[in-house]
Design a protein around this motif. Structure first.
Motif, PDB file in Angstrom:
ATOM      1  N   GLY A 108      91.643  26.549 146.285  1.00 39.86           N
ATOM      2  CA  GLY A 108      90.779  25.586 147.049  1.00 39.86           C
ATOM      3  C   GLY A 108      90.209  24.717 146.137  1.00 39.86           C
ATOM      4  O   GLY A 108      88.841  24.185 146.001  1.00 39.86           O
ATOM      5  N   VAL A 109      90.659  24.349 144.895  1.00 44.11           N
ATOM      6  CA  VAL A 109      90.104  23.509 144.013  1.00 44.11           C
ATOM      7  C   VAL A 109      90.362  21.910 144.310  1.00 44.11           C
ATOM      8  O   VAL A 109      91.421  21.634 144.792  1.00 44.11           O
ATOM      9  CB  VAL A 109      90.955  23.760 142.479  1.00 44.11           C
ATOM     10  N   PRO A 110      89.413  21.221 143.939  1.00 44.65           N
ATOM     11  CA  PRO A 110      89.400  19.863 144.794  1.00 44.65           C
ATOM     12  C   PRO A 110      90.365  18.957 143.756  1.00 44.65           C
ATOM     13  O   PRO A 110      90.733  19.324 142.690  1.00 44.65           O
ATOM     14  CB  PRO A 110      87.864  19.226 144.583  1.00 44.65           C
ATOM     15  N   LEU A 111      90.776  17.784 144.305  1.00 41.78           N
ATOM     16  CA  LEU A 111      91.477  16.899 143.487  1.00 41.78           C
ATOM     17  C   LEU A 111      92.921  17.382 143.204  1.00 41.78           C
ATOM     18  O   LEU A 111      93.407  17.375 142.222  1.00 41.78           O
ATOM     19  CB  LEU A 111      90.837  16.326 142.157  1.00 41.78           C
ATOM     20  N   VAL A 112      93.553  18.078 144.297  1.00 40.93           N
ATOM     21  CA  VAL A 112      94.969  18.856 143.816  1.00 40.93           C
ATOM     22  C   VAL A 112      95.929  17.795 143.681  1.00 40.93           C
ATOM     23  O   VAL A 112      96.617  17.960 142.271  1.00 40.93           O
ATOM     24  CB  VAL A 112      95.157  19.721 145.024  1.00 40.93           C
ATOM     25  N   LEU A 113      96.010  16.809 144.521  1.00 38.55           N
ATOM     26  CA  LEU A 113      97.030  15.776 144.147  1.00 38.55           C
ATOM     27  C   LEU A 113      97.132  15.185 142.966  1.00 38.55           C
ATOM     28  O   LEU A 113      97.804  14.845 142.009  1.00 38.55           O
ATOM     29  CB  LEU A 113      97.035  14.762 145.363  1.00 38.55           C
ATOM     30  N   PRO A 114      95.765  14.554 142.592  1.00 39.28           N
ATOM     31  CA  PRO A 114      95.805  13.919 141.342  1.00 39.28           C
ATOM     32  C   PRO A 114      95.865  14.722 140.101  1.00 39.28           C
ATOM     33  O   PRO A 114      96.646  14.506 139.224  1.00 39.28           O
ATOM     34  CB  PRO A 114      94.191  13.450 141.084  1.00 39.28           C
ATOM     35  N   LEU A 115      95.532  16.028 139.988  1.00 36.88           N
ATOM     36  CA  LEU A 115      95.983  16.891 139.166  1.00 36.88           C
ATOM     37  C   LEU A 115      97.320  17.304 139.014  1.00 36.88           C
ATOM     38  O   LEU A 115      98.168  17.256 137.785  1.00 36.88           O
ATOM     39  CB  LEU A 115      95.021  18.552 139.269  1.00 36.88           C
ATOM     40  N   ALA A 116      98.032  17.335 140.024  1.00 39.23           N
ATOM     41  CA  ALA A 116      99.657  17.571 140.186  1.00 39.23           C
ATOM     42  C   ALA A 116     100.413  16.393 139.452  1.00 39.23           C
ATOM     43  O   ALA A 116     101.180  16.315 138.729  1.00 39.23           O
ATOM     44  CB  ALA A 116      99.966  17.699 141.490  1.00 39.23           C
TER      45      ALA A 116
ATOM     46  N   ILE B 237     101.647  24.504 139.650  1.00 37.51           N
ATOM     47  CA  ILE B 237     100.261  24.456 139.477  1.00 37.51           C
ATOM     48  C   ILE B 237      99.436  23.849 140.397  1.00 37.51           C
ATOM     49  O   ILE B 237      98.394  24.192 140.814  1.00 37.51           O
ATOM     50  CB  ILE B 237     100.073  23.617 137.882  1.00 37.51           C
ATOM     51  N   GLY B 238     100.108  22.782 141.135  1.00 37.73           N
ATOM     52  CA  GLY B 238      99.250  22.435 142.480  1.00 37.73           C
ATOM     53  C   GLY B 238      99.378  23.255 143.320  1.00 37.73           C
ATOM     54  O   GLY B 238      98.252  23.333 144.079  1.00 37.73           O
ATOM     55  N   LEU B 239     100.316  24.106 143.566  1.00 39.37           N
ATOM     56  CA  LEU B 239     100.419  24.962 144.644  1.00 39.37           C
ATOM     57  C   LEU B 239      99.244  25.932 144.370  1.00 39.37           C
ATOM     58  O   LEU B 239      98.408  26.382 145.302  1.00 39.37           O
ATOM     59  CB  LEU B 239     101.705  25.923 144.792  1.00 39.37           C
ATOM     60  N   GLY B 240      99.282  26.379 143.011  1.00 34.11           N
ATOM     61  CA  GLY B 240      98.098  27.312 142.717  1.00 34.11           C
ATOM     62  C   GLY B 240      96.530  26.956 143.091  1.00 34.11           C
ATOM     63  O   GLY B 240      95.624  27.647 143.355  1.00 34.11           O
ATOM     64  N   LEU B 241      96.512  25.675 142.567  1.00 31.73           N
ATOM     65  CA  LEU B 241      95.060  24.904 142.657  1.00 31.73           C
ATOM     66  C   LEU B 241      94.806  24.708 144.162  1.00 31.73           C
ATOM     67  O   LEU B 241      93.585  25.053 144.629  1.00 31.73           O
ATOM     68  CB  LEU B 241      95.082  23.545 142.141  1.00 31.73           C
ATOM     69  N   TRP B 242      95.984  24.577 145.064  1.00 31.74           N
ATOM     70  CA  TRP B 242      95.597  24.287 146.343  1.00 31.74           C
ATOM     71  C   TRP B 242      95.206  25.698 147.257  1.00 31.74           C
ATOM     72  O   TRP B 242      94.353  25.784 148.038  1.00 31.74           O
ATOM     73  CB  TRP B 242      96.973  23.824 147.199  1.00 31.74           C
ATOM     74  N   ILE B 243      95.805  26.830 146.608  1.00 28.69           N
ATOM     75  CA  ILE B 243      95.498  28.202 147.273  1.00 28.69           C
ATOM     76  C   ILE B 243      94.125  28.411 146.740  1.00 28.69           C
ATOM     77  O   ILE B 243      93.252  29.249 147.709  1.00 28.69           O
ATOM     78  CB  ILE B 243      96.428  29.034 146.697  1.00 28.69           C
TER      79      ILE B 243
ATOM     80  N   VAL C 202      83.557  23.488 137.379  1.00 23.14           N
ATOM     81  CA  VAL C 202      82.287  22.957 138.016  1.00 23.14           C
ATOM     82  C   VAL C 202      82.533  22.852 139.538  1.00 23.14           C
ATOM     83  O   VAL C 202      81.258  22.856 140.187  1.00 23.14           O
ATOM     84  CB  VAL C 202      82.294  21.380 137.463  1.00 23.14           C
ATOM     85  N   SER C 203      83.612  23.314 140.187  1.00 21.23           N
ATOM     86  CA  SER C 203      83.594  23.355 141.663  1.00 21.23           C
ATOM     87  C   SER C 203      83.716  24.534 142.250  1.00 21.23           C
ATOM     88  O   SER C 203      82.954  24.852 143.319  1.00 21.23           O
ATOM     89  CB  SER C 203      85.009  22.553 142.094  1.00 21.23           C
ATOM     90  N   ASN C 204      84.308  25.308 141.740  1.00 13.13           N
ATOM     91  CA  ASN C 204      84.561  26.736 142.228  1.00 13.13           C
ATOM     92  C   ASN C 204      84.024  28.018 141.449  1.00 13.13           C
ATOM     93  O   ASN C 204      84.021  29.000 142.101  1.00 13.13           O
ATOM     94  CB  ASN C 204      86.046  27.376 142.194  1.00 13.13           C
ATOM     95  N   GLY C 205      83.639  27.801 140.153  1.00 11.43           N
ATOM     96  CA  GLY C 205      82.935  28.631 139.461  1.00 11.43           C
ATOM     97  C   GLY C 205      83.683  29.502 138.241  1.00 11.43           C
ATOM     98  O   GLY C 205      85.156  28.977 138.328  1.00 11.43           O
ATOM     99  N   LEU C 206      83.311  30.363 137.498  1.00 14.69           N
ATOM    100  CA  LEU C 206      83.973  30.677 136.442  1.00 14.69           C
ATOM    101  C   LEU C 206      85.106  31.736 136.647  1.00 14.69           C
ATOM    102  O   LEU C 206      86.039  31.538 135.988  1.00 14.69           O
ATOM    103  CB  LEU C 206      82.840  31.701 135.588  1.00 14.69           C
ATOM    104  N   THR C 207      85.173  32.338 137.830  1.00 13.78           N
ATOM    105  CA  THR C 207      86.147  33.401 138.285  1.00 13.78           C
ATOM    106  C   THR C 207      87.365  32.276 138.318  1.00 13.78           C
ATOM    107  O   THR C 207      88.688  32.696 137.970  1.00 13.78           O
ATOM    108  CB  THR C 207      86.083  34.266 139.475  1.00 13.78           C
ATOM    109  N   ASP C 208      87.379  31.394 139.369  1.00 12.09           N
ATOM    110  CA  ASP C 208      88.423  30.610 139.617  1.00 12.09           C
ATOM    111  C   ASP C 208      88.995  30.009 138.436  1.00 12.09           C
ATOM    112  O   ASP C 208      90.278  29.479 138.311  1.00 12.09           O
ATOM    113  CB  ASP C 208      88.204  29.619 140.840  1.00 12.09           C
TER     114      ASP C 208
END
Length: 371
Positions: A238-246, A230-236, A273-279
């Motif tokens: 560009g979602v913020p707070l990747v490390l806390p979410l992981a 999940i962390g790799l997917g969020l990083w790819i 709220v950061s990247n939009g509905l599609t992401d």
């Protein structure tokens, strides 16, 4: 004569069936009584269980220190302090980045609500501002009508949080005492039990301890897989707070069902709220796929290897535990099933006769043949 013999066999079979049924009924009654007593003592049993699970996680370090000459009390104190530091670090790793970006996230939430409102006002919904305002007013009125219920819910939530803190403190103290005095438990138990129980019970307890350790390690490994994917997917994306979410995903893996839902909801909300509905939809699909792989592939395979249970048994145990006791039942279902398997395997070993080697005499070794 034959009819009389057949009738005698039938009566004997019925009596045997009645005795077996009575024995099964007594076992079920005793099980129900034991579960009832367990429920009455749950405020003590639950911290004990949590303390045991934490001890299985921290015992390898305490054992390493004890083997290198550290006194038991000092080793247990150091491991307990390190555990507190690691737990505090995990909380800080999640809370600090979220607090630092709270303003940006709040602005994103407001912007997301405005976008959703503009989208609802257009086709195909064509919802006007007056309809939205009317729905808002009705929601406010419903909230005012249910103030009493909300106060009750808030009180229940505060009580739950307080009970959780008390459980955590008790479990932490129990973990310290288990780390300090744990190796002396089995010799003490051996001295207290009479006869053959002095041999059987310590062996079963030692095997059960190994089983609990395997459960905690397998659960941690499954949580690590979830956090990495999940962390790799969020990083790819560009979602913020990747490390806390992981980190949140890893920690929530120890709480089945609810933990995964909570971590996934937080990740989807931040992506929205950061990247939009599609992401956000992509993140939702990613979390669903990873959770399905974890629940149906990774977790049954890893736990079946570490606990000696078949993958189907793990799935059925989780389903049964969840239906009987909710989240707590789902959390404890797999280790309880593994402990039952440990007891059953030991009983089967003791009841089964050792195989005779071919060509050996049936008389015991050293016996004198009758003249």
């Amino acid at each position: 004569m034959a009819a009389t013999l057949s009738s005698t066999k039938t009566v004997a079979a019925l009596r045997s069936s009645a005795r077996v049924s009575l024995d099964v009924l007594l076992v079920l009654v005793m099980t129900a009584v034991a579960l009832w007593l367990l429920g009455k003592m749950w405020s003590i049993v639950w911290p004990l269980i949590v303390g045991l699970l934490l001890t299985t996680l921290t015992w390898p370090l305490a054992r390493f220190l004890r083997r290198h000459g550290w006194r038991p009390a000092l080793a247990a104190s150091v491991v307990t302090v390190l555990f507190l530091l690691v737990a505090s670090g995990i909380v800080a790793l999640i809370a600090v980045p979220v607090a630092s970006q709270s303003g940006e996230l709040a602005d994103g939430v407001v912007e997301g609500i405005d976008k959703l409102r503009a989208w609802a006002a257009g086709p195909p919904l064509n919802i006007g501002d007056d309809q939205i305002a009317g729905a808002f007013d009705s929601a406010v009125a419903r909230v005012k009508d249910s103030v009493g219920s909300m106060v009750t819910y808030v009180g229940t939530g505060v009580s739950t949080v307080f009970n959780g803190l008390v459980t955590a403190v008790l479990a932490l103290f129990l973990m310290f005492f288990f780390l300090k005095d744990g190796p002396r438990f089995l010799p003490w138990l051996t001295r207290q039990l009479p006869g053959r129980l002095a041999t059987d019970v310590p062996v079963v307890a030692a095997r059960g301890w190994d089983t609990l350790g395997a459960f905690v390690r397998s659960q941690a490994f499954v949580g690590l897989l979830d956090a990495v994917f999940i962390g790799l997917g969020l990083w790819i994306l560009g979602v913020p707070l990747v490390l806390p979410l992981a980190v949140l995903t890893f920690v929530s893996a120890f709480v089945p069902i609810v933990g995964a839902l909570f971590a996934g909801l937080v990740a989807v909300l931040i992506a929205l709220v950061s990247n939009g509905l599609t992401d956000a939809l992509i993140v939702l699909a990613l979390i669903v796929v990873v959770q399905q792989l974890e629940g149906n592939v990774f977790q049954p395979m890893i736990q079946s290897r570490g606990l000696g249970l078949h993958a189907a048994v793990v799935l059925l145990a989780v389903a049964l535990g969840g239906s009987l006791a909710g989240v707590v039942g789902s959390l404890l279902a797999v280790p309880v099933a593994a402990l039952i398997a440990v007891v059953w395997n030991y009983l089967r070993e003791q009841l089964s006769e050792p195989p005779r080697e071919p060509g050996t005499d049936e008389s015991p070794a050293g016996a004198v043949a009758p003249s």
